[in-house]
Design a protein around this motif. Structure first.
Motif, PDB file in Angstrom:
ATOM      1  N   GLY A  70       0.453   1.338  -0.918  1.00  0.00           N
ATOM      2  CA  GLY A  70      -0.070   0.600  -2.043  1.00  0.00           C
ATOM      3  C   GLY A  70      -0.842  -0.641  -2.155  1.00  0.00           C
ATOM      4  O   GLY A  70      -1.851  -0.858  -2.062  1.00  0.00           O
ATOM      5  N   LEU A  71      -0.195  -1.940  -1.138  1.00  0.00           N
ATOM      6  CA  LEU A  71      -1.222  -2.595  -1.184  1.00  0.00           C
ATOM      7  C   LEU A  71      -2.275  -2.403  -0.139  1.00  0.00           C
ATOM      8  O   LEU A  71      -3.063  -2.855  -0.501  1.00  0.00           O
ATOM      9  CB  LEU A  71       0.139  -3.457  -0.106  1.00  0.00           C
ATOM     10  CG  LEU A  71      -0.838  -4.843   0.649  1.00  0.00           C
ATOM     11  CD1 LEU A  71      -0.979  -5.625  -0.638  1.00  0.00           C
ATOM     12  CD2 LEU A  71      -0.092  -5.169   1.767  1.00  0.00           C
ATOM     13  N   ASP A 105      -4.526  -1.915 -10.470  1.00  0.00           N
ATOM     14  CA  ASP A 105      -2.735  -1.585  -9.587  1.00  0.00           C
ATOM     15  C   ASP A 105      -2.084  -0.677 -10.693  1.00  0.00           C
ATOM     16  O   ASP A 105      -1.704  -1.411 -12.034  1.00  0.00           O
ATOM     17  CB  ASP A 105      -2.067  -3.288  -9.556  1.00  0.00           C
ATOM     18  CG  ASP A 105      -0.832  -3.545  -9.169  1.00  0.00           C
ATOM     19  OD1 ASP A 105      -0.632  -1.816  -8.781  1.00  0.00           O
ATOM     20  OD2 ASP A 105      -1.197  -3.530  -7.915  1.00  0.00           O
ATOM     21  N   GLN A 118       2.703   0.933 -10.635  1.00  0.00           N
ATOM     22  CA  GLN A 118       4.070   0.955 -11.106  1.00  0.00           C
ATOM     23  C   GLN A 118       3.729   2.393 -13.052  1.00  0.00           C
ATOM     24  O   GLN A 118       4.339   2.661 -13.207  1.00  0.00           O
ATOM     25  CB  GLN A 118       4.393  -0.046 -11.494  1.00  0.00           C
ATOM     26  CG  GLN A 118       5.127  -1.455 -11.346  1.00  0.00           C
ATOM     27  CD  GLN A 118       6.079  -2.062 -11.376  1.00  0.00           C
ATOM     28  OE1 GLN A 118       5.821  -2.537 -12.558  1.00  0.00           O
ATOM     29  NE2 GLN A 118       5.640  -3.258 -10.558  1.00  0.00           N
ATOM     30  N   SER A 127       0.052   3.287  -5.885  1.00  0.00           N
ATOM     31  CA  SER A 127       2.010   2.974  -5.072  1.00  0.00           C
ATOM     32  C   SER A 127       2.755   5.017  -4.713  1.00  0.00           C
ATOM     33  O   SER A 127       2.414   5.343  -6.214  1.00  0.00           O
ATOM     34  CB  SER A 127       2.333   1.950  -4.629  1.00  0.00           C
ATOM     35  OG  SER A 127       3.300   1.884  -3.863  1.00  0.00           O
ATOM     36  N   LYS A 173       8.562   4.734  -6.724  1.00  0.00           N
ATOM     37  CA  LYS A 173       7.243   5.083  -7.920  1.00  0.00           C
ATOM     38  C   LYS A 173       8.273   5.670  -8.485  1.00  0.00           C
ATOM     39  O   LYS A 173       8.096   6.669  -8.113  1.00  0.00           O
ATOM     40  CB  LYS A 173       6.363   4.535  -7.017  1.00  0.00           C
ATOM     41  CG  LYS A 173       5.921   3.465  -6.860  1.00  0.00           C
ATOM     42  CD  LYS A 173       6.661   2.213  -7.406  1.00  0.00           C
ATOM     43  CE  LYS A 173       5.980   1.003  -6.110  1.00  0.00           C
ATOM     44  NZ  LYS A 173       5.482  -0.407  -6.272  1.00  0.00           N
TER      45      LYS A 173
HETATM   46  C1  LIG Z   1       5.414  -1.512  -5.518  1.00  0.00           C
HETATM   47  C2  LIG Z   1       3.655  -1.957  -6.409  1.00  0.00           C
HETATM   48  C3  LIG Z   1       2.648  -2.543  -4.968  1.00  0.00           C
HETATM   49  C4  LIG Z   1       2.470  -2.048  -3.967  1.00  0.00           C
HETATM   50  O1  LIG Z   1       2.837  -0.973  -3.113  1.00  0.00           O
HETATM   51  P1  LIG Z   1       3.800  -0.271  -1.771  1.00  0.00           P
HETATM   52  O2  LIG Z   1       3.231   0.676  -1.577  1.00  0.00           O
HETATM   53  O3  LIG Z   1       5.166  -0.438  -2.078  1.00  0.00           O
HETATM   54  O4  LIG Z   1       2.348  -1.158  -0.720  1.00  0.00           O
HETATM   55  C5  LIG Z   1       1.382  -2.974  -5.358  1.00  0.00           C
HETATM   56  N1  LIG Z   1       1.372  -3.403  -6.799  1.00  0.00           N
HETATM   57  C6  LIG Z   1       2.742  -3.174  -7.233  1.00  0.00           C
HETATM   58  C7  LIG Z   1       2.669  -3.584  -9.055  1.00  0.00           C
HETATM   59  C8  LIG Z   1       3.585  -2.720  -7.034  1.00  0.00           C
HETATM   60  O5  LIG Z   1       4.991  -2.200  -8.137  1.00  0.00           O
END
Ligand SMILES: *Cc1c(COP(=O)(O)O)cnc(C)c1O
Length: 369
Positions: free
Chosen positions: A62-63, A158, A161, A182, A187
């Motif tokens: 996700g990042l 983003d 979630q 992500s 999740k």
């Molecule tokens: C989990 C999450 C991320 C990052 O995802 P990763 O796959 O762990 O890098 C970014 N933003 C939010 C709001 C998240 O909950």
């Protein structure tokens, strides 16, 4: 005494469809092809269809989805990006990895960005708004898109979630320029390792991400730009395809769990979460608020019930962002939430008995002081 009820667990959903997951894993192991193959292409198509976006491109996590999104939008040093202050720190890192500056905005009562406080933060350096559909609830995208179009700003969502959540009937990840997802195991649509994806309706942006995630190469050994290595592997893609097939049931189940909590929890010390009229929530977390939060954690623990704070330290007060120069009191709503929020047990496969126990214990909470 019954087993401890943990805040979150990932095994129940797996066990419910064990044969399917294991068959997918074996299919990949035996295929002899592990990166950038048929499973990924198929997942990208299926995930685009699920979200309603024209394109989906898999990435490593996700990042990566976040920072690559800002990179292909050309947002970096000297630019400002508006983001809610009460988010997971990854949202902010997606901005700052590119050298851009996060400009924080307080949240509303739904824990999403307070859309009425965005405009006052816009300067001539503002390039984008990063919307976080926190805890599973969709943000007021009508208003965000109206502001973005008025000031000619990019919008990144983003959606880490909020897989499947909608604002005014339209899914998250299809409103802005790019949606970032992500598939971290916890999740709602969780893989069995790291994975992520972007969604977009813009064919050029989809192609730019596709090239960037694979060393900037369109064709093997012909590199167009200095990219990165952020690929969603075949194993995760195959396993995600299985889970995606169950996503509607997963979302429904989480909504049912939330419904039972909303109906059953009755305690004057506990404020229950609310969902805005035009929003849906896919209930990534069930977040209660209380002046007695820390006492409740201990009390739940004594009763063999887990809970988690999402998140105890807002990004502007974290050591990592000390260089931004914020001190306590800079964002009072955000800081109050950080002191009051508590995520109670919520996971796919949670039984009615487990829920009844959480409800009964919470209803019996009485503050000591
Ligand atoms: C989990 C999450 C991320 C990052 O995802 P990763 O796959 O762990 O890098 C970014 N933003 C939010 C709001 C998240 O909950």
């Amino acid at each position: 005494m019954a087993d401890k009820i943990v805040a979150n667990r990932m095994d129940r959903e797996f066990l419910a469809h064990k044969e399917e997951y294991e068959a997918a894993a074996i299919r990949v192991l035996r295929s002899g092809w592990y990166i950038m193959g048929k499973e990924l292409s198929a997942f990208e198509e299926e995930f685009a269809e699920y979200t309603g976006a024209k394109y989906s491109v898999g990435v490593g996590n996700g990042l990566d989805a976040l920072w690559i999104a800002f990179r292909v939008l050309g947002i970096g040093a000297g630019d400002e990006v508006i983001v809610q202050a009460n988010t997971y720190i990854a949202s902010v890192m997606g901005i700052t990895i590119n050298g851009a500056t996060p400009i924080f905005v307080e949240p509303d009562e739904y824990h999403c960005i307070d859309v009425n406080r965005i405009e006052e933060k816009i300067t001539d350096k503002t390039k984008a708004i990063l919307v976080v559909h926190l805890y599973g609830q969709a943000t007021d995208m009508t208003k965000v898109m109206e502001i973005a179009s008025k000031y000619n700003l990019k919008v990144v969502e983003d959606c880490a979630q909020a897989h499947g959540a909608c604002w005014d009937g339209r899914p998250v990840g299809t409103w802005g320029d790019i949606g970032c997802f992500s598939f971290y195991p916890t999740k709602n649509l969780g893989a069995y390792g790291d994975a992520g994806a972007i969604t977009t309706n813009d064919g050029k942006l989809a192609e730019d991400v596709r090239v960037f995630r694979n060393y900037g190469s369109e064709k093997k050994y012909y590199n167009k730009v200095v990219g990165t290595n952020s690929r969603l592997d075949e194993m995760q893609a195959a396993l995600l395809r299985v889970k995606l097939g169950h996503m509607d049931a997963i979302t429904k189940e989480r909504c049912d769990i939330a419904g039972r909590y909303l109906e059953g929890i009755r305690n004057d010390c506990i404020k229950l979460p609310a969902v805005a009229d035009k929003a849906t929530s896919v209930w990534h977390q069930f977040v209660i608020m209380s002046d007695y939060r820390d006492e409740i954690i201990e009390y739940l623990n004594d009763n063999d019930i887990g809970s988690i704070i999402h998140y105890p330290i807002p990004p502007h007060l974290s050591e990592a962002y000390g260089y931004l120069g914020y001190t306590k009191g800079a964002f009072p709503v955000t800081e109050k939430y950080a002191n009051q929020v508590l995520s109670i047990p919520m996971y796919t496969g949670m039984t009615a008995d487990e829920q009844d126990r959480v409800i009964e214990v919470l209803n019996g909470f009485v503050p000591k002081n």
